[in-house]
Scaffold this motif. Structure first.
Motif, short mmCIF file in Angstrom:
data_model
loop_
_atom_site.label_atom_id
_atom_site.label_comp_id
_atom_site.label_asym_id
_atom_site.label_seq_id
_atom_site.Cartn_x
_atom_site.Cartn_y
_atom_site.Cartn_z
N THR A 74 0.72 -1.18 -0.04
CA THR A 74 0.21 -0.04 -0.05
C THR A 74 0.76 1.20 -0.01
N ARG A 75 2.06 1.16 0.80
CA ARG A 75 2.82 2.32 0.85
C ARG A 75 3.66 2.66 -0.43
N ARG A 79 2.48 1.68 -3.47
CA ARG A 79 1.31 2.17 -4.37
C ARG A 79 1.14 3.49 -4.23
N ARG A 80 1.24 4.12 -2.98
CA ARG A 80 0.94 5.74 -2.68
C ARG A 80 2.46 6.41 -3.52
#
Length: 77
Positions: free
Chosen positions: A34-35, A37-38
């Motif tokens: 997730t990190r 992706r950001r």
């Protein structure tokens, strides 16, 4: 110790899963998918489009991680 100049700046890391795995396994820095992706979406690191997929280089990942580092109070080098 990792030498930044030996990492290479060619976009050979394809996708956020591969990028997160390199950070976790090679650099020893725990980064979630997730990190990552950001980081890709916000263009926090240098990103290329390769076949419609985000790609980055080992050097760009290393620089991104270094840029996120915060100094520890009272630490000396």
């Amino acid at each position: 110790m990792i030498n930044r100049d030996e990492l290479g700046n060619t976009p050979v890391i394809i996708g956020r899963e591969a990028a997160a795995q390199l950070c976790n396994d090679t650099f020893g820095v725990p980064i979630s998918f997730t990190r990552m992706r950001r980081g890709f979406e916000r263009r926090e690191l240098k990103v290329w489009k390769v076949g419609g997929v985000n790609a980055t280089s080992p050097q760009a990942l290393f620089d991104w991680i270094q840029g996120m580092a915060l100094p520890v109070a009272g630490a000396t080098e």
